[in-house]
Design an enzyme around this catalytic site. Structure first.
Site, PDB file in Angstrom:
ATOM      1  N   CYS A 217       0.859  -1.174   0.000  1.00  0.00           N
ATOM      2  CA  CYS A 217       0.000   0.000   0.000  1.00  0.00           C
ATOM      3  C   CYS A 217       0.900   1.230   0.000  1.00  0.00           C
ATOM      4  CB  CYS A 217      -0.931  -0.016   1.209  1.00  0.00           C
ATOM      5  SG  CYS A 217      -2.361   1.094   1.035  1.00  0.00           S
TER       6      CYS A 217
ATOM      7  N   LYS B 183     -12.304  -4.994   2.469  1.00  0.00           N
ATOM      8  CA  LYS B 183     -11.746  -4.116   3.494  1.00  0.00           C
ATOM      9  C   LYS B 183     -12.722  -2.965   3.712  1.00  0.00           C
ATOM     10  CE  LYS B 183      -7.605  -1.383   4.552  1.00  0.00           C
ATOM     11  NZ  LYS B 183      -6.272  -0.971   4.048  1.00  0.00           N
TER      12      LYS B 183
ATOM     13  N   ARG C 115     -11.333   7.595   3.903  1.00  0.00           N
ATOM     14  CA  ARG C 115     -11.073   6.577   2.872  1.00  0.00           C
ATOM     15  C   ARG C 115     -12.357   5.905   2.392  1.00  0.00           C
ATOM     16  NH1 ARG C 115      -5.845   4.693   6.274  1.00  0.00           N
ATOM     17  NH2 ARG C 115      -4.411   6.227   5.419  1.00  0.00           N
TER      18      ARG C 115
ATOM     19  N   GLU D 224     -16.730  -7.795  -4.704  1.00  0.00           N
ATOM     20  CA  GLU D 224     -15.297  -7.544  -4.548  1.00  0.00           C
ATOM     21  C   GLU D 224     -14.498  -8.845  -4.591  1.00  0.00           C
ATOM     22  OE1 GLU D 224     -13.501  -4.896  -4.443  1.00  0.00           O
ATOM     23  OE2 GLU D 224     -14.829  -3.220  -3.962  1.00  0.00           O
TER      24      GLU D 224
ATOM     25  N   LYS E 219     -11.395  -7.755   6.387  1.00  0.00           N
ATOM     26  CA  LYS E 219     -10.833  -6.836   7.369  1.00  0.00           C
ATOM     27  C   LYS E 219     -11.836  -5.713   7.638  1.00  0.00           C
ATOM     28  CE  LYS E 219      -6.930  -3.699   8.134  1.00  0.00           C
ATOM     29  NZ  LYS E 219      -5.740  -3.046   7.559  1.00  0.00           N
TER      30      LYS E 219
ATOM     31  N   TYR F 225      -2.288  -9.306  16.243  1.00  0.00           N
ATOM     32  CA  TYR F 225      -1.234  -8.799  17.133  1.00  0.00           C
ATOM     33  C   TYR F 225      -1.132  -9.650  18.398  1.00  0.00           C
ATOM     34  CZ  TYR F 225      -1.969  -4.935  13.936  1.00  0.00           C
ATOM     35  OH  TYR F 225      -2.104  -4.189  12.790  1.00  0.00           O
TER      36      TYR F 225
END
Length: 324
Positions: A120, A195, A217, A233, A248, A313
């Site tokens: 990105c 996303k 965005r 998509e 996501k 994470y």
């Protein structure tokens, strides 16, 4: 009194029996751990909004990779935070860019580690958007050219998988064509196919210094209210050459994960994003929840919904808990 009813509790009597009939399993091989690499030296700086997640300079990266490998985690996703940014995000596709150097280092030290490159521009552009901007509009087709350059440079550095996250129309087709032309026809694409323009990304933008300098965005990421759009998509990305599909965020989109799994045959990745991580960490630090129990339940839910892999994470924590 004679009663007839089912006794479901028979299969819940002991831990051993419950383990025997467990339908969904979370394994260390399911986990992908995100890394944030930065310029400089001697840096292992905790991200304030993401306890336990660090900015790492390249000289501190080796110890992190060694720890990840010892825990049995086989895959990492690399994000870069450059010192210099410009209008076209040139550090994203620079041969000596921070991500390219990190990829080379990881593959030199741990060739067996699967290195996934986030592809990105938002971390590298001065305006913080994922493409070329003109009159505060993100231009689709000119952005594709820069994304192809970025993907090829990451593959040249040794990335095993390219993971484009920009949500430009045609990004998978453009990157697939560019990789093939450059001789990387065997490098797979893990598409951020679905996303959403989510409020759960806040801590990541802190970690990656990628907040947009104007607007938002929503013209390229998906409306959180939409479900059918996710099918369009995903179908487009498969036709264009994607090898993995991603949803996501994950936690608020379990229905989408299941929908995509039911409809499409590709391996499916769920991204357990920064906001989902930070909420759990904050609640645990306040003593409001049991972190281990909540995390294991949450990630198992993502697997049950249909995810084959989870970017999280929590990966190092989960690997330790599974080893116990």
């Amino acid at each position: 009194m004679s009663l007839s009813f089912d006794r479901h509790r028979r299969l819940r009597q002991t831990a051993a029996i419950r383990a025997m009939v467990r339908e969904t399993h979370l394994r260390v091989d399911d986990l992908i751990y995100p890394l944030f690499v930065v310029e400089g030296s001697g840096i292992r700086r905790e991200v304030p909004s993401m306890p336990g997640v660090y900015h790492l300079s390249l000289d501190r990266l080796t110890e992190e990779i060694d720890e990840i490998a010892k825990l049995g985690i086989r895959a990492v996703m690399v994000f870069g935070v450059p010192d210099e940014k410009d209008e076209v995000g040139s550090q994203a596709y620079c041969e000596t860019g921070i991500v390219q150097r990190a990829i080379r280092q990881i593959k030199a030290e741990r060739s067996e580690m699967v290195v996934i490159a986030d592809t990105c521009l938002c971390e590298y552009t001065s305006h913080g958007h994922c493409g070329v901007v003109e009159n505060e509009q993100v231009l689709n087709d000119p952005s594709l050219e820069l994304l192809v350059k970025t993907a090829v440079s990451q593959a040249q550095a040794g990335a095993d998988i390219i993971a484009p996250s920009n949500m430009m129309d045609g990004f998978v087709a453009a990157i697939r064509h560019g990789l093939d032309e450059a001789g990387f026809e065997n490098v797979p694409i893990m598409s951020y196919a679905i996303k959403y323009a989510s409020a759960f990304y806040g801590p990541f933008r802190d970690a990656a210094d990628s907040a947009p300098q104007f607007g938002d965005r929503k013209t390229y990421q998906m409306d959180p209210a939409n479900r059918l759009e996710a099918f369009r998509e995903a179908e487009s990305d498969i036709k264009e050459g994607a090898d993995f599909l991603m949803v996501k965020p994950a936690l608020a989109y379990m229905d989408i994960i299941r929908d995509i799994k039911n409809r499409f045959p590709l391996p499916l990745v769920a991204y357990n994003v920064s906001g989902e991580y930070s909420m759990v960490k904050a609640a645990a630090q306040n003593g409001w929840i049991d972190e281990k129990s909540v995390v294991m339940e949450m990630l198992t839910g993502m697997k049950r919904a249909g995810a084959d892999l989870i970017i999280t994470y929590f990966a190092k924590d989960v690997a330790r808990w599974l080893a116990e």
